[in-house]
Design a protein around this motif. Structure first.
Motif, PDB file in Angstrom:
ATOM      1  N   UNK A   8      15.605  50.087  52.039  1.00 19.41           N
ATOM      2  CA  UNK A   8      14.248  50.532  51.903  1.00 19.41           C
ATOM      3  C   UNK A   8      14.225  51.335  53.223  1.00 19.41           C
ATOM      4  N   UNK A   9      14.705  50.841  54.350  1.00 27.22           N
ATOM      5  CA  UNK A   9      14.693  51.544  55.476  1.00 27.22           C
ATOM      6  C   UNK A   9      15.508  52.878  55.445  1.00 27.22           C
ATOM      7  N   UNK A  44      17.433  54.476  60.863  1.00 25.65           N
ATOM      8  CA  UNK A  44      18.682  54.076  59.978  1.00 25.65           C
ATOM      9  C   UNK A  44      19.726  53.413  60.770  1.00 25.65           C
ATOM     10  N   UNK A  45      19.633  53.776  62.011  1.00 22.80           N
ATOM     11  CA  UNK A  45      20.666  53.115  63.110  1.00 22.80           C
ATOM     12  C   UNK A  45      20.040  51.832  63.033  1.00 22.80           C
ATOM     13  N   UNK A  46      18.932  51.248  63.610  1.00 20.12           N
ATOM     14  CA  UNK A  46      18.602  50.009  63.814  1.00 20.12           C
ATOM     15  C   UNK A  46      18.619  49.129  62.314  1.00 20.12           C
ATOM     16  N   UNK A  47      18.317  49.691  61.292  1.00 19.97           N
ATOM     17  CA  UNK A  47      18.516  49.072  59.948  1.00 19.97           C
ATOM     18  C   UNK A  47      20.021  48.645  59.698  1.00 19.97           C
ATOM     19  N   UNK A  48      20.901  49.458  60.269  1.00 19.61           N
ATOM     20  CA  UNK A  48      22.441  49.043  59.902  1.00 19.61           C
ATOM     21  C   UNK A  48      22.877  48.131  60.824  1.00 19.61           C
ATOM     22  N   UNK A  49      22.181  47.967  62.126  1.00 15.72           N
ATOM     23  CA  UNK A  49      22.539  47.021  63.033  1.00 15.72           C
ATOM     24  C   UNK A  49      22.280  45.635  62.642  1.00 15.72           C
ATOM     25  N   UNK A  50      21.193  45.503  61.614  1.00 17.13           N
ATOM     26  CA  UNK A  50      20.768  44.185  61.050  1.00 17.13           C
ATOM     27  C   UNK A  50      21.583  43.838  59.921  1.00 17.13           C
ATOM     28  N   UNK A 234      26.525  54.408  49.982  1.00 11.00           N
ATOM     29  CA  UNK A 234      25.520  54.043  50.891  1.00 11.00           C
ATOM     30  C   UNK A 234      24.523  55.500  50.660  1.00 11.00           C
ATOM     31  N   UNK A 235      23.370  55.211  50.025  1.00 11.13           N
ATOM     32  CA  UNK A 235      22.552  56.413  49.698  1.00 11.13           C
ATOM     33  C   UNK A 235      22.270  57.300  50.722  1.00 11.13           C
ATOM     34  N   UNK A 236      22.046  56.604  51.830  1.00 17.15           N
ATOM     35  CA  UNK A 236      21.407  57.418  52.842  1.00 17.15           C
ATOM     36  C   UNK A 236      22.469  58.435  53.581  1.00 17.15           C
ATOM     37  N   UNK A 237      23.828  58.198  53.525  1.00 19.92           N
ATOM     38  CA  UNK A 237      24.729  59.169  53.734  1.00 19.92           C
ATOM     39  C   UNK A 237      24.915  60.242  52.653  1.00 19.92           C
ATOM     40  N   UNK A 238      24.602  59.676  51.354  1.00 25.43           N
ATOM     41  CA  UNK A 238      24.794  60.702  50.153  1.00 25.43           C
ATOM     42  C   UNK A 238      23.477  61.965  50.446  1.00 25.43           C
ATOM     43  N   UNK A 239      22.234  61.035  50.605  1.00 19.45           N
ATOM     44  CA  UNK A 239      21.116  62.180  50.708  1.00 19.45           C
ATOM     45  C   UNK A 239      21.462  63.051  51.909  1.00 19.45           C
ATOM     46  N   UNK A 240      21.204  62.590  52.825  1.00 20.44           N
ATOM     47  CA  UNK A 240      21.747  63.261  54.291  1.00 20.44           C
ATOM     48  C   UNK A 240      22.685  64.236  54.287  1.00 20.44           C
ATOM     49  N   UNK A 241      23.798  63.859  53.526  1.00 19.95           N
ATOM     50  CA  UNK A 241      24.961  64.632  53.477  1.00 19.95           C
ATOM     51  C   UNK A 241      24.876  65.925  52.714  1.00 19.95           C
ATOM     52  N   UNK A 242      24.109  65.752  51.745  1.00 17.93           N
ATOM     53  CA  UNK A 242      23.810  66.654  50.690  1.00 17.93           C
ATOM     54  C   UNK A 242      22.571  67.542  51.096  1.00 17.93           C
TER      55      UNK A 242
END
Lengths: 462, 99
Positions: A8-9, A44-50, A234-242
């Motif tokens: 969700x983050x 995104x970074x903080x969420x990944x650290x968790x 990882x959808x975050x990378x897919x969305x941002x990358x596109x």
């Protein structure tokens, strides 16, 4: 935090990126947009650290600190005139990160003996390939822009043939790697081939075509991130990358359209290499007349409207502040001053706008080509400052010209045209410019900054 | 031929491309340089993958590659957003005269 909350983050981060980019549609909201994107990244970074799997914080925090400090210092120190190099370098680092992440994923899977399935092998190959090409291609673009190497196209016999052979070889390696995705040797071979291709593809491209190359590499850095998103599911990378990929592709298309050339022609045409041939074509065009800043001051002082056309020469001479002072003097005498901005003026999309904004020129004085072209017939004086091909009337009149059909600023329709230029040498593309020989054109030879300062002094004392 | 997660990711990719084209088309040429540096910072999202590679317990080489990826991605993120911010702060309308 559970995986669901982390996902969700990522969704919130993606929404912030989209809103951030949307706010770039106006200079009034653009700064807010940039902050929104940055907040998205932080989330995104903080969420990944968790993530539960993240256990080794020492290494992660160390990497974040090192990268942040380098980024901070670079962003603070870089001069606005060096922005094309900075953007090129950042594109390259994005590509490097994608390649490294895909490599780490493969090596991690080898150690746990978990062969990737489905689309993952293809995504790994694409990450390594696009990321590698982006890295070295950007480094070559950086070296060209920083003048660490020649800005002219580098060519050798059989270049296209050799490049095609290497590209085919790389493709074969890619197919092999897809079939045996845990082969470290093949992985290294694909990475090496990608790095080599990045160099070979960018060295034959001339400095004047850099806006296209930088926009394209910008797109690649996004597409590499997108491919890495498929590797990690990882959808975050897919969305941002596109998003970034789409952005770079649109800019690439705008730049190509502004030169009336196809992307293929820009990438493989080695424009600017056939200098001699092109100059021979422009035999006797008449004589160009040289004037002094004092002569020019008389005409400027009697003008009602002035349009300044900046080009790469203004950036090289660092003349943007001197130009601003000149236009201030003119404006104080009640003369209307605007700037005409060609989409490919300079070395990257928007280059001139950034330089003039740095010199405190209000952005509503920076007029796009389509808007200002109809105004030239009513303009008293045009000042062409370090621009050449983008004001070349041969693009409209001479069907044999290599740039015939390119949309240009129609400055020759103004009553008087002053061209500040170092010498009569043809521009970067090596094409002679008939504008210099027109009856209403007056040449002032010299360094752009020096001439502008002299002109300003002469106008003040007039 | 493709399993469900891949189809989901592909769907997201295609939809995001359309959103990207719609949103980016509205950015004026005036702001094309900040658009490039800003979107570049966004492509630093690879940092997510880099953190997972460096932070999880697996082969040492993979962790070091992840570490290098974090450094590169973080330069991208911090450098990109800060330089964009610096540029955007310079764009002023005409009614605001500095002096």
């Amino acid at each position: 935090m559970t995986t669901t909350l982390i996902q969700l983050a990522y969704l919130i981060a993606a929404v912030l990126f989209i809103l951030g980019l949307r706010n770039l549609s106006s200079p009034k909201t653009a700064s807010l947009g940039n902050v929104m994107s940055a907040v998205g990244m932080l989330i995104a970074i903080v969420a990944t650290l968790l993530y539960q799997e993240v256990v080794d914080y020492g290494m992660v925090i160390a990497g974040i600190l090192v990268g942040s400090v380098i980024g901070l210092v670079a962003a603070r120190r870089v001069a606005m005139t060096d922005m094309p190099q900075m953007v090129a370098l950042l594109n390259g680092f994005g590509g490097a990160a994608s390649t490294l992440v895909a490599g780490a994923e493969v090596i991690g899977r080898i150690s746990t003996d978990q062969p990737p399935t489905g689309v993952v092998p293809i995504a790994v190959v694409l990450s390594v390939l696009i990321g590698g090409i982006t890295l070295t291609g950007s480094l070559v673009a950086f070296a060209k822009l920083q003048e660490l190497m020649t800005g002219s196209p580098i060519q050798y016999p059989g270049q296209q043939f050799i490049n095609a052979a290497i590209a085919l070889g790389t493709l074969a390696l890619c197919v092999l790697l897809v079939m045996s995705p845990l082969d470290v040797g093949l992985l290294a071979a694909v990475a090496g081939a990608a790095l080599l291709l990045g160099v070979l593809l960018v060295i034959p491209i001339g400095g004047a075509d850099m806006p296209v190359v930088i926009a394209l590499l910008n797109s690649y850095s996004g597409l590499a991130a997108c491919a890495t998103g498929f590797v990690l599911d990882n959808s975050a990378l897919v969305i941002s990358g596109s998003l970034v990929g789409a952005s770079g592709l649109i800019l690439t298309k705008i730049m190509c359209d502004a030169m009336n050339r196809s992307l293929g022609n820009v990438l493989f045409g080695a424009f600017g290499a056939q200098t001699e041939q092109a100059v021979v074509g422009g035999e006797d065009q008449g004589t160009a007349t040289a004037y002094t800043p004092l002569d020019a001051a008389v005409i400027f002082s009697n003008a009602q409207s002035v349009v300044v056309v900046p080009g790469y020469g203004m950036a090289v001479a660092q003349a943007q502040h001197a130009v601003r002072e000149l236009t201030d003097s003119l404006a104080e005498s009640g003369i209307e001053v605007n700037f005409a901005i060609h989409p490919v003026a300079g070395r990257m999309p928007g280059h001139m706008n950034v330089l003039l904004a740095e010199a405190d020129v209000p952005y509503d004085r920076l007029i796009e080509m389509d808007e200002i072209n109809p105004q030239f017939p009513e303009t008293d004086v045009v000042l062409v400052l370090g621009a050449n091909d983008v004001v070349n009337p041969a693009a409209r009149e001479d069907e044999s010209s290599p740039i015939y059909g390119m949309p240009v600023l129609e400055v020759d329709k103004a009553t008087h045209v002053f061209v500040i230029k170092r010498s009569m040498n043809p521009g970067f593309a090596g094409i002679q410019n008939p504008l210099f020989f027109k009856d209403n054109t007056m040449m002032i030879f010299g360094d752009a900054k020096k001439v502008v300062i002299e002109l300003n002094d002469a106008i003040k004392n007039y | 031929m493709l399993e469900a997660p891949a189809i989901a990711a592909l769907t997201i990719l295609v939809l995001a491309l359309f959103v990207g084209v719609e949103v980016i088309s509205k950015v004026p040429p005036l702001l094309h340089t900040p658009l490039m540096s800003g979107s570049n910072a966004i492509s630093g999202i690879t940092i997510v993958g880099a953190i997972l590679a460096a932070g999880t317990e697996h082969a040492a080489l993979a962790k070091w590659l992840g570490f290098a990826a974090i450094v590169f991605a973080m330069i991208n993120v911090v450098g990109g957003f800060l330089v964009t911010n610096r540029m955007l702060a310079m764009f002023k309308p005409k009614d605001r005269k500095a002096d």
